[in-house]
Design a protein around this motif. Structure first.
Motif, mmCIF file in Angstrom:
data_model
loop_
_atom_site.group_PDB
_atom_site.id
_atom_site.type_symbol
_atom_site.label_atom_id
_atom_site.label_comp_id
_atom_site.label_asym_id
_atom_site.label_seq_id
_atom_site.Cartn_x
_atom_site.Cartn_y
_atom_site.Cartn_z
ATOM 1 N N THR A 95 0.833 -1.200 0.000
ATOM 2 C CA THR A 95 0.000 0.000 0.000
ATOM 3 C C THR A 95 0.870 1.254 0.000
ATOM 4 O OG1 THR A 95 -1.717 -1.187 1.210
ATOM 5 C CG2 THR A 95 -1.853 1.204 1.204
ATOM 6 N N LYS A 96 1.906 1.245 0.823
ATOM 7 C CA LYS A 96 2.784 2.410 0.949
ATOM 8 C C LYS A 96 3.549 2.703 -0.342
ATOM 9 C CE LYS A 96 6.479 4.201 3.902
ATOM 10 N NZ LYS A 96 7.329 3.909 5.060
ATOM 11 N N TYR A 97 4.033 1.666 -1.034
ATOM 12 C CA TYR A 97 4.880 1.851 -2.217
ATOM 13 C C TYR A 97 4.184 1.492 -3.532
ATOM 14 C CZ TYR A 97 8.584 2.508 1.157
ATOM 15 O OH TYR A 97 9.348 2.982 2.180
ATOM 16 N N LYS A 98 2.866 1.531 -3.531
ATOM 17 C CA LYS A 98 2.094 1.159 -4.711
ATOM 18 C C LYS A 98 2.489 1.987 -5.940
ATOM 19 C CE LYS A 98 -2.660 0.882 -6.377
ATOM 20 N NZ LYS A 98 -4.057 1.070 -6.022
ATOM 21 N N VAL A 99 2.599 3.282 -5.785
ATOM 22 C CA VAL A 99 2.922 4.168 -6.911
ATOM 23 C C VAL A 99 4.294 3.819 -7.482
ATOM 24 C CG1 VAL A 99 3.371 6.552 -7.587
ATOM 25 C CG2 VAL A 99 1.461 6.025 -6.086
ATOM 26 N N GLU A 100 5.303 3.638 -6.618
ATOM 27 C CA GLU A 100 6.649 3.324 -7.068
ATOM 28 C C GLU A 100 6.709 1.980 -7.785
ATOM 29 O OE1 GLU A 100 5.874 4.516 -4.126
ATOM 30 O OE2 GLU A 100 7.217 6.165 -3.638
ATOM 31 N N LEU A 122 4.287 0.478 -9.437
ATOM 32 C CA LEU A 122 3.513 0.442 -10.672
ATOM 33 C C LEU A 122 3.950 1.479 -11.705
ATOM 34 C CD1 LEU A 122 -0.032 -0.175 -9.170
ATOM 35 C CD2 LEU A 122 1.546 -1.834 -10.174
ATOM 36 N N ILE A 123 4.973 2.272 -11.395
ATOM 37 C CA ILE A 123 5.432 3.298 -12.325
ATOM 38 C C ILE A 123 5.907 2.696 -13.653
ATOM 39 C CG2 ILE A 123 7.861 3.481 -11.658
ATOM 40 C CD1 ILE A 123 7.290 6.581 -11.620
ATOM 41 N N PHE A 124 6.355 1.464 -13.611
ATOM 42 C CA PHE A 124 6.764 0.716 -14.806
ATOM 43 C C PHE A 124 5.692 0.789 -15.887
ATOM 44 C CE2 PHE A 124 6.577 -3.405 -17.009
ATOM 45 C CZ PHE A 124 7.858 -3.501 -17.523
ATOM 46 N N TYR A 125 4.428 0.714 -15.484
ATOM 47 C CA TYR A 125 3.325 0.684 -16.439
ATOM 48 C C TYR A 125 2.969 2.062 -16.995
ATOM 49 C CZ TYR A 125 2.934 -4.100 -14.971
ATOM 50 O OH TYR A 125 3.220 -5.415 -14.712
ATOM 51 N N ASP A 126 3.611 3.112 -16.499
ATOM 52 C CA ASP A 126 3.412 4.440 -17.079
ATOM 53 C C ASP A 126 4.084 4.556 -18.444
ATOM 54 O OD1 ASP A 126 1.944 5.235 -14.923
ATOM 55 O OD2 ASP A 126 3.569 6.367 -13.975
#
Length: 78
Positions: free
Chosen positions: A15-20, A22-26
């Motif tokens: 939950t804490k590092y979700k953005v980091e 999943l950034i691969f999919y940007d």
């Protein structure tokens, strides 16, 4: 999170590092292969995964672990 009650520390981390994570999919899909293979740890596991998929005669866990360990040592040396 589905398994939050059973694995609270993992759920908190995800939950804490979700953005980091999943950034691969940007990035567009055409760049994923290049991004993924620049990670030395992932590159080593790709080598092992490819070889293990080709080797169908690994009948037991000990043999499979020995092959994977040997492949990782070779990849690490390179």
């Amino acid at each position: 999170m589905r398994h939050g009650a059973k694995y609270p520390k993992v759920a908190e981390y995800l939950t804490k590092y979700k953005v980091e994570m999943l950034i691969f999919y940007d990035f567009s899909a055409e760049h994923w292969t290049h991004i993924r293979t620049t990670n030395p740890i992932e590159s080593m596991f790709v080598t092992v995964r490819l070889r293990m998929n080709k080797t169908k005669n690994c009948e037991n866990r000990k043999t499979t672990q020995a092959i994977a360990c040997k492949l990782m040592r070779i990849a690490e040396a390179n």
